[in-house]
Design a protein around this motif. Sequence first.
Motif: not given
Lengths: 463, 463, 463
Positions: A297-322
Amino acid sequence: MSSLGSSVCGYVLLLLVQIVLIIVFGFFTNYSKELLPINTINGTTVEEMEEETPLAKYPHFQDIHVMIFIGFGFLMTFLKRYGFSATGLNLLVAALAIQWAIVMRGCYVMEGGKIPLSLDNLIGADIAAAAVLISMGALLGRTTPMQLLVMTIFEIAIFAANEFLQVDLMRIADVGGSITVHAFGAYFGLAVSFVLRPNKENCKTGPMECSSYSSDITAMIGTVFLWIFWPSFNSALVDGAEQERAIINTYLSLAGATVTTYIMSVMVSHEKKFDMVHVQNSTLAGGVAVGSICNLLIHPFGAILVGVIAGVISVLGYRFLTPAMLSKLRISDTCGVNNLHGMPALLSAVFSGIYASVATSEAYGNSLTSIFPAMKPNTTLTEEDMHEMVIGGYGRSAAMQGAYQLLAILLTVVIAIMGGLCTGLVLKSPTMRQLEQDEHHKDDVCWETPVELETTVTTSLCQ
Amino acid sequence: MSSLGSSVCGYVLLLLVQIVLIIVFGFFTNYSKELLPINTINGTTVEEMEEETPLAKYPHFQDIHVMIFIGFGFLMTFLKRYGFSATGLNLLVAALAIQWAIVMRGCYVMEGGKIPLSLDNLIGADIAAAAVLISMGALLGRTTPMQLLVMTIFEIAIFAANEFLQVDLMRIADVGGSITVHAFGAYFGLAVSFVLRPNKENCKTGPMECSSYSSDITAMIGTVFLWIFWPSFNSALVDGAEQERAIINTYLSLAGATVTTYIMSVMVSHEKKFDMVHVQNSTLAGGVAVGSICNLLIHPFGAILVGVIAGVISVLGYRFLTPAMLSKLRISDTCGVNNLHGMPALLSAVFSGIYASVATSEAYGNSLTSIFPAMKPNTTLTEEDMHEMVIGGYGRSAAMQGAYQLLAILLTVVIAIMGGLCTGLVLKSPTMRQLEQDEHHKDDVCWETPVELETTVTTSLCQ
Amino acid sequence: MSSLGSSVCGYVLLLLVQIVLIIVFGFFTNYSKELLPINTINGTTVEEMEEETPLAKYPHFQDIHVMIFIGFGFLMTFLKRYGFSATGLNLLVAALAIQWAIVMRGCYVMEGGKIPLSLDNLIGADIAAAAVLISMGALLGRTTPMQLLVMTIFEIAIFAANEFLQVDLMRIADVGGSITVHAFGAYFGLAVSFVLRPNKENCKTGPMECSSYSSDITAMIGTVFLWIFWPSFNSALVDGAEQERAIINTYLSLAGATVTTYIMSVMVSHEKKFDMVHVQNSTLAGGVAVGSICNLLIHPFGAILVGVIAGVISVLGYRFLTPAMLSKLRISDTCGVNNLHGMPALLSAVFSGIYASVATSEAYGNSLTSIFPAMKPNTTLTEEDMHEMVIGGYGRSAAMQGAYQLLAILLTVVIAIMGGLCTGLVLKSPTMRQLEQDEHHKDDVCWETPVELETTVTTSLCQ
């Protein structure tokens, strides 16, 4: 460019493996009872049970099947001269993985010395193959096909054991497989990549490790099919309201991750333009990050929020971490599986720990103990429950369940890294042919390729 | 070529939009009652209702999902140097559209201040996204991504209002969305295109506005997936016998349109050969033209006939009308959405008026009032019906229902054009970056693209 | 290069065919009874029967639909300059075939002078189209579109008659259509190819009969979608436990064939590398080879074994048999349909004979007579059975059923070859435009193609 001639003996061995698999299937599998026309229950012979409902999970299975064979295969075609290998080796590795996964996963559910086969085993086998294909993504273009096949054998065995440990013994909640599939596959692959790391002087992006205009578009076939069917992947193993919640949450999380990926890509890229690498991969991070919690029961807004955070982390990972991992630790990660699968899966596991630790029967009602079976109070255990082995026993509190979720991701990452290091050592052993530096990311090494003029031309200009 | 650097602030705004969406979802949505483990009915707390049947519409949903993200995305890759934008911006625009559509469409069905989310909302959101992607087809290559995103915000809001007006208030029959989706999307996009029209001297097909051999083939991926799953699109919102009729009629109409497209293409093309533009688009016109009538008793031969007529109109449109609109009215229509969506949808609406006006309870039995709810006689209204608002009231005659069908298409086209004109003015406002003429139909403007020699070569030869 | 201008009259004829089809549909088809709101049973008018269950077979249908239109279409794009024709003519031929197949197959099931249409007819029509597309694979690039369309008309008529003979009159078991679809389509096409054979001096692989790097990758789209959905093809016509067995067996057989294909490809190819032709085609041979037996009790290990054998045969066929057939018999087989469809189908038929001849009611229980209806003992026949015509009558022994299975494949091959020879003579008649030798495998002959520099360059280098 040398042929793989010397490894014909490798393919003789592969033939042997296939024959052994046939024999193992002969002795140790059978159709599950419901699929046999005549079978025996409690000593009485009975006729085939009528199956009234059509195969309810079959559409889900086929969606996942498309993800494994089209999704992963075409996503990996992004390299400009590695498309035959991307689609072709994806098919080969997965075809071996699914047979072997049926056997390895079946070990833990044998009935009377036989693994009972039904559609469920095929779904499980496809999901297991995903872990191997994620690891392959980390190594893409830097191994021979034979090395990938050997890795498949090892990885599936370890995967099945870890899956049994986490899901059956530890009773953790992980319907979308973020812990058991994505984190496992990513860190297994990165550990192998670490063992196969190049010498210091060769530690840079290879000359063929780039995309072409058309290869970036065929890669989008993979991306978009993965994107489309991710709700099926995350919801295949649950039913009813849980399944529908898993679908909705995954859909919303992917949408949030996608919009965020484009925003971040413009922000961090060199020319303030969109970068195809981000679009092809980080848009999918939302599906991984919501994996372990999508039925909660993460609520629809929780679902979008998790996605947004994942998008931020993932792009930053490609740009700097890899790039940093390559230059500092000499760990190559061709497809950036750490950014698409690894880190979003860690995120998902942490969230699953948090959500589990605040789960109450006020909110979940009777579904609490079906979602977190180990939270069943000791007083309500059935005869059957008593015979099940659950690490730590039944009657967990919410906080304890949360702790177990975190333990699960920790154990999974440790097992994956240990398994990957050992497997890497096998792949690096002198008996196995290694690719030379100048053979990396080239189809021509193991494929008969059409002779075309433009190849030479475009190659020389890459980057 | 200038970068989009100046529009980074645009993407900061987009981030703000995404955050606002999260907040709106937080306050105004929730899972629908059946998906909550514990909920309250008439003041009594009850447990999750058991959902016995599997998610019956899920395969239909996934078929539509493939149409939106693969179908539209790849169909638009036909331009030789706009494939990144076609697949990438399709994904971005749709990912924003579906979130926003859930909110906008939800406004009209709120329960207790919350939009109840279930699979139905996802299907509805995907269908709403289709309208935006159709409009995007009209503008393809002549806007910045930011302009498309702003258009998405406006168009979804107007779409949702018009859909509510036609389906809920006017109670028109439009199961395949030809009126509310295809006509709306096409004329909205053409109205925007009219506002953004070029100066007189630039009013010709751009130098990059042509296909390459390989881009025409990737476009076929989109065409064929749209073709395959169109029966799912047209039948997703009905059940039982109506659903099966919708499937059969759409299948036949598409087959008829396809054969006709090839015939017409040879007839009207310059060299008496097949033209890929026709094959990629007009083959699909049968699906649009049968949209509003596919669940009616149009007989199988009626379905094929409608498809054949749509194929003829659509090819003639591509051959004669699109060039004329560009030269006479300066309305560009990159994908020819008027020929694929606009005119076939008008055809479908006219047919729906005709079929409605001859619908009798002798032919339709009890299903008459489920297909045309406003034809329910005033004497048989239930308590619930009384509370529903229906424009013109219940008890419509067949002829009146037919007239309402025609009124619906008229209103829809007017609303779409007005909405498109206003949106176009916003997109043309000085605060928004416009593309220069020489930036049209080029990925390089907003994508990091691989450097390749052949680009220059092939470009210079185009046409 | 000459245009198809002279054949505009051919397309006028095609228009006539389409119009005739509309008329035939008008007079001789209707929705099946369950789909009509009001219908008459035993003289009493009744309302539409409520269809409670959703359309159970619809997901299977859509999977097959993807195979026919994406699978076959893209598999045939492997030729470097024939992709427009591969995807485009696949769509055209199939769109004509499905309309015509509904009529031709419907002749045998008319009720009251009408063919009752339901989803089943669409599934059957798609499967019939597969036979034509297989034949088209044998001829790919060596006919005009008009010749393919004429072939479609003849082949569907003969296909429907043969299918009725084998399945309804002979009551053979062939759920995956290996006998009636794959063997029929392959040998029909090869017989046409024999009639259209070139002069002795031209009897070699054409200069354009080769792939390019990118065309080999788009072909993989076709291969992988066929691979993924083959279990749906083989299981669409059965239910319950039989269906699930068909899915499992096809899945395993394909996996076995895939691994084997790669092994064999390295073994027999010139440079000990993988050959894309094998990967694109032989990986699928497992689906054909298990077709006629996939619902039987062949045990999982039997399924893999059949796949492995099919993989071996298919790769050897591509390597040795296809060149020999061209040089010795002057039979071209562009896609190698003999190796993908022909020989694996023969294998499947032989296995079906063997498995049928050892089928006992001890093993199969009540399902024996539903799988092999003619094995129903004469004593248990119902009134309805009495009215059915079964060649040789009911009460077959297992051995006799086995013999009938072998008779079925023999008859099918003979009918296919005779039909193909006659059709070939029609296609070769002076009234039909033939392709010149230098027009083979070129899109430009019947498509308006973009002008691009690299075309000339790559062409001159091909092999």
